[in-house]
Design a protein around this motif. Structure first.
Motif, mmCIF file in Angstrom:
data_model
loop_
_atom_site.group_PDB
_atom_site.id
_atom_site.type_symbol
_atom_site.label_atom_id
_atom_site.label_comp_id
_atom_site.label_asym_id
_atom_site.label_seq_id
_atom_site.Cartn_x
_atom_site.Cartn_y
_atom_site.Cartn_z
ATOM 1 N N ALA A 67 2.174 6.470 -7.084
ATOM 2 C CA ALA A 67 1.096 7.327 -7.586
ATOM 3 C C ALA A 67 1.414 8.809 -7.408
ATOM 4 C CB ALA A 67 -0.211 6.980 -6.875
ATOM 5 N N ASN A 68 2.138 9.150 -6.322
ATOM 6 C CA ASN A 68 2.450 10.551 -6.031
ATOM 7 C C ASN A 68 3.784 11.003 -6.632
ATOM 8 O OD1 ASN A 68 0.103 10.931 -4.470
ATOM 9 N ND2 ASN A 68 1.095 10.013 -2.673
ATOM 10 N N SER A 69 4.458 10.087 -7.340
ATOM 11 C CA SER A 69 5.750 10.421 -7.924
ATOM 12 C C SER A 69 5.571 11.209 -9.220
ATOM 13 C CB SER A 69 6.522 9.123 -8.212
ATOM 14 O OG SER A 69 7.644 9.387 -9.019
ATOM 15 N N GLN B 232 7.171 10.778 -11.798
ATOM 16 C CA GLN B 232 7.339 9.816 -12.894
ATOM 17 C C GLN B 232 6.238 8.757 -12.912
ATOM 18 O OE1 GLN B 232 10.085 10.296 -10.677
ATOM 19 N NE2 GLN B 232 10.983 11.888 -11.982
ATOM 20 N N ALA B 233 5.128 9.012 -12.247
ATOM 21 C CA ALA B 233 4.069 8.007 -12.132
ATOM 22 C C ALA B 233 3.586 7.516 -13.482
ATOM 23 C CB ALA B 233 2.897 8.576 -11.325
ATOM 24 N N SER B 234 3.481 8.396 -14.445
ATOM 25 C CA SER B 234 2.958 8.012 -15.756
ATOM 26 C C SER B 234 3.912 7.075 -16.500
ATOM 27 C CB SER B 234 2.716 9.261 -16.608
ATOM 28 O OG SER B 234 3.920 9.989 -16.785
ATOM 29 N N GLN B 235 5.191 7.059 -16.083
ATOM 30 C CA GLN B 235 6.165 6.198 -16.748
ATOM 31 C C GLN B 235 6.243 4.802 -16.129
ATOM 32 O OE1 GLN B 235 9.991 8.238 -17.008
ATOM 33 N NE2 GLN B 235 8.959 10.232 -16.910
ATOM 34 N N VAL B 236 5.559 4.593 -15.019
ATOM 35 C CA VAL B 236 5.604 3.303 -14.316
ATOM 36 C C VAL B 236 4.433 2.454 -14.794
ATOM 37 C CG1 VAL B 236 5.603 2.120 -12.099
ATOM 38 C CG2 VAL B 236 6.679 4.380 -12.324
ATOM 39 N N GLY B 237 4.730 1.436 -15.574
ATOM 40 C CA GLY B 237 3.683 0.574 -16.092
ATOM 41 C C GLY B 237 3.145 -0.376 -15.030
ATOM 42 N N THR B 238 2.055 -1.056 -15.373
ATOM 43 C CA THR B 238 1.419 -1.985 -14.430
ATOM 44 C C THR B 238 2.361 -3.109 -14.036
ATOM 45 O OG1 THR B 238 -0.738 -1.517 -15.432
ATOM 46 C CG2 THR B 238 -0.554 -3.503 -14.065
ATOM 47 N N GLU B 239 3.091 -3.651 -15.014
ATOM 48 C CA GLU B 239 4.012 -4.759 -14.715
ATOM 49 C C GLU B 239 5.145 -4.309 -13.811
ATOM 50 O OE1 GLU B 239 6.889 -7.986 -17.048
ATOM 51 O OE2 GLU B 239 5.523 -6.688 -18.184
ATOM 52 N N ALA C 147 0.831 -1.211 0.000
ATOM 53 C CA ALA C 147 0.000 0.000 0.000
ATOM 54 C C ALA C 147 0.862 1.257 0.000
ATOM 55 C CB ALA C 147 -0.923 -0.004 1.221
ATOM 56 N N SER C 148 1.921 1.265 0.807
ATOM 57 C CA SER C 148 2.780 2.443 0.897
ATOM 58 C C SER C 148 3.521 2.692 -0.409
ATOM 59 C CB SER C 148 3.777 2.260 2.042
ATOM 60 O OG SER C 148 4.658 3.362 2.118
ATOM 61 N N LEU C 149 4.050 1.623 -1.005
ATOM 62 C CA LEU C 149 4.810 1.803 -2.244
ATOM 63 C C LEU C 149 3.887 2.176 -3.407
ATOM 64 C CD1 LEU C 149 7.680 1.832 -3.171
ATOM 65 C CD2 LEU C 149 7.521 -0.602 -3.706
ATOM 66 N N GLN D 271 5.093 -1.789 -11.699
ATOM 67 C CA GLN D 271 4.543 -1.542 -10.363
ATOM 68 C C GLN D 271 4.340 -2.860 -9.610
ATOM 69 O OE1 GLN D 271 1.583 1.511 -9.924
ATOM 70 N NE2 GLN D 271 0.434 0.334 -8.393
ATOM 71 N N SER D 272 3.898 -3.880 -10.325
ATOM 72 C CA SER D 272 3.702 -5.185 -9.702
ATOM 73 C C SER D 272 5.008 -5.747 -9.161
ATOM 74 C CB SER D 272 3.086 -6.158 -10.715
ATOM 75 O OG SER D 272 2.955 -7.445 -10.157
ATOM 76 N N ILE D 273 6.081 -5.575 -9.922
ATOM 77 C CA ILE D 273 7.398 -6.054 -9.478
ATOM 78 C C ILE D 273 7.871 -5.265 -8.255
ATOM 79 C CG2 ILE D 273 9.834 -6.230 -10.108
ATOM 80 C CD1 ILE D 273 8.904 -6.738 -12.998
ATOM 81 N N LEU D 274 7.706 -3.952 -8.302
ATOM 82 C CA LEU D 274 8.175 -3.112 -7.204
ATOM 83 C C LEU D 274 7.448 -3.418 -5.894
ATOM 84 C CD1 LEU D 274 8.467 0.333 -9.049
ATOM 85 C CD2 LEU D 274 10.369 -1.045 -8.166
ATOM 86 N N THR D 275 6.159 -3.675 -5.988
ATOM 87 C CA THR D 275 5.365 -3.893 -4.776
ATOM 88 C C THR D 275 5.368 -5.341 -4.317
ATOM 89 O OG1 THR D 275 3.349 -4.155 -6.101
ATOM 90 C CG2 THR D 275 3.833 -1.949 -5.254
ATOM 91 N N LYS D 276 6.019 -6.234 -5.076
ATOM 92 C CA LYS D 276 6.022 -7.653 -4.716
ATOM 93 C C LYS D 276 6.790 -7.895 -3.426
ATOM 94 C CE LYS D 276 8.168 -10.797 -7.356
ATOM 95 N NZ LYS D 276 8.422 -11.758 -8.457
ATOM 96 N N SER D 277 7.966 -7.311 -3.304
ATOM 97 C CA SER D 277 8.781 -7.459 -2.097
ATOM 98 C C SER D 277 9.927 -6.465 -2.173
ATOM 99 C CB SER D 277 9.338 -8.883 -1.967
ATOM 100 O OG SER D 277 10.296 -9.145 -2.978
ATOM 101 N N PHE D 278 10.595 -6.270 -1.046
ATOM 102 C CA PHE D 278 11.738 -5.359 -1.018
ATOM 103 C C PHE D 278 12.841 -5.870 -1.938
ATOM 104 C CE2 PHE D 278 15.698 -3.597 0.443
ATOM 105 C CZ PHE D 278 15.380 -2.290 0.797
ATOM 106 N N SER D 279 13.085 -7.191 -1.935
ATOM 107 C CA SER D 279 14.152 -7.742 -2.771
ATOM 108 C C SER D 279 13.856 -7.524 -4.253
ATOM 109 C CB SER D 279 14.355 -9.232 -2.479
ATOM 110 O OG SER D 279 13.180 -9.970 -2.715
#
Length: 523
Positions: free
Chosen positions: A429-431, A433-440, A422-424, A442-450
């Motif tokens: 969304a507030n970045s 560069q939000a428009s440059q972050v695709g769905t895939e 939720a935080s990431l 974002q999914s990778i980034l929010t999956k885990s810290f690693s």
């Protein structure tokens, strides 16, 4: 049995039982430090890391009641030896696991091997010792078990400095071999065992109930797994209801509800679930915090738990004395106070750039709390049952550690997962560069810290932004975890305060139960 007795070669027998428990406790704890490396190697999601961490507890918690009953009937020593023998292939498979699925299965198998051996250790202490000698033996068993759980991360961290993460699962092999040999030679066979048949149906239902409950908690925060989590929760509720009905009606119940209703039994069981669950859940989240946020090496992160281990060992003898002089209720509440203080320090101070003094203080306070509370939580269970049902008491004592650990790790891990995602998501969304972050992406980034760290390496121009956002998201998630842990422990303290009998009443009840059970035993 005399009021204060112990077996021949008591010191050697207790050493063997603690050694067997050490294998189980070390195998339980070694995975936590390796989770970040496992996550990077397998590109694992936070949920998969949670499942790897909880798999061992899941196998042990799900099987322990059934296997404890089998030990009461067919021989505790036999289960002890079988458990140590099975732990060897489980460790080897985990050490060389090629993917998440194999590692999860190996950890689950390792938990079952511990389910064979670990409950037997406390059951044999209950059967072979009595009176104050039993209290002292349980205090030593509990303290060293908890300390080894805390030492596991140090050992893992040292290995990970030089070797692949698989080495942490191989480290207990020599201990398992030694424990297997000594148990076969030194542990007495067939001590105060029952001749009643085992409720196999009840045992199988108990396995389904606990497994479904723990998995449901783990999948609850995962996007797209809501239906699975609800389904598993429904299975857990249904299996739990069937188990209770079965035990109420069975001629020879696996779990004697008339004993479970005893105040010194059920209150101690719930108290212990919270005590040991808090320790395991805190270490689980804390190890990831130290490596992901503070950037500790694996050795530094593992060594950070040493204050908890030292505190447990130092406090345990005093815990045994307090139980005899002040009672279990007083000693439990004292332990709860220190656990809450340790969690509050972590919640308030464990931020970016926190001094190690505050990290050590949290672990010391937690270790003192578990050192005080562990002995009465286990001793009250074993003192509330007849010796021929020691497997039921020891199985419940193990559930304190393992179901408590599984539930708390799952719950805290779920809160960490949900809070991190939720935080990431909000940060993205507030970045600008939000428009440059695709769905895939974002999914990778929010999956885990690693996963976020891997992404930062692939896109170094955004590396600092990604790591800063992931670190803050992890902090937001672990704050939820610590707050939830504090709330659970406070509720547990209230339960003990109002439900657990005071010292004089506890002594009267235990004497009454002993007299009642003695009359019911066959001549």
């Amino acid at each position: 049995m005399p009021l204060d007795s112990k077996p021949a070669r008591a010191g050697l027998v207790l050493f063997v039982l603690i050694l067997v428990a050490a294998v189980a406790n070390l195998n339980l704890a070694v995975a936590n430090v390796a989770l970040p490396e496992i996550g990077r190697d397998f590109d694992a999601s936070q949920t998969q890391l949670n499942l790897i961490a909880v798999a061992y507890s899941l196998g042990l918690a799900a099987s322990v009641l059934y296997l404890g009953a089998l030990g009461d009937r067919y021989g505790r020593k036999m289960l002890l030896v079988l458990g140590m023998a099975l732990s060897v292939p489980a460790c080897v498979i985990a050490g060389f696991a090629p993917n998440f699925e194999v590692l999860f299965g190996a950890r689950l198998l390792g938990g079952v091997s511990a389910g064979l051996a670990y409950p037997t250790t406390l059951a044999l202490i209950t059967a072979l010792w009595s009176g104050p000698a039993r209290t002292k033996a349980i205090a030593l068993w509990s303290a060293l078990g908890g300390a080894l759980s805390a030492l596991g991360p140090l050992l893992s961290g040292a290995l990970l400095e030089k070797f692949h993460w698989g080495a942490v699962f191989l480290v207990t092999l020599p201990l398992a071999g030694l424990a297997l040999l000594l148990a076969a030679v030194l542990v007495p066979s067939h001590v105060n065992e029952t001749t009643d048949p085992v409720d196999n149906l009840g045992g199988m239902v108990s396995v389904v109930f606990i497994a479904a409950l723990v998995l449901s908690i783990n999948f609850a925060p995962v996007d797209g797994r809501g239906t699975l989590a609800i389904g598993l929760g429904a299975i857990a509720l249904a299996a739990g209801a069937v188990f209770v009905l079965r035990q109420a009606r069975a001629e020879f119940p696996l779990y004697d509800l008339s004993i479970a209703r005893r105040k010194t039994f059920w209150a101690a069981a719930l108290a212990g679930i919270i005590v040991f669950g808090s320790l395991m859940g805190f270490i689980f989240v804390g190890q990831q915090f130290l490596q992901n946020v503070l950037e500790y090496s694996t050795l530094q992160a593992g060594a950070s738990t040493l204050p908890a281990a030292a505190a447990m060992v130092l406090v345990a003898p005093q815990s045994a004395k307090l139980v005899e002089s002040k009672g279990s209720r007083f000693t439990l509440l004292l332990g709860y106070l220190f656990i809450v203080l340790g969690l509050v320090v972590a919640w308030a101070t464990w931020k970016e750039n926190v001094s190690y003094l505050f990290v050590a203080l949290s672990y010391v306070l937690l270790g003192i709390g578990v050192g005080f509370a562990g002995t009465p939580a286990s001793r009250s269970l074993t003192g509330s049952v007849p010796v021929d049902r020691a497997g039921m008491a020891s199985g419940t004592a193990d559930l304190q550690r393992d179901l408590g650990g599984a539930i708390m790790q799952s719950t805290l891990g779920a809160l960490l997962t949900a809070g991190y995602a939720a935080s990431l998501t909000s940060a993205i969304a507030n970045s600008p560069q939000a428009s440059q972050v695709g769905t895939e992406t974002q999914s990778i980034l929010t999956k885990s810290f690693s996963s976020a760290a891997d992404m930062a390496e692939r896109y170094p121009q955004y590396g600092d932004q990604i790591i800063d956002a992931a670190r803050q998201a992890f902090l937001d998630g672990d704050q939820r975890s610590y707050a939830a842990a504090i709330a659970v422990v406070v509720v547990g303290a209230v339960l003990v305060f109002f439900a657990f009998p005071r010292h004089d009443e506890e002594k009267r009840l235990l004497a009454h139960y002993h007299s009642q059970d003695s009359r019911s035993l066959p001549d």
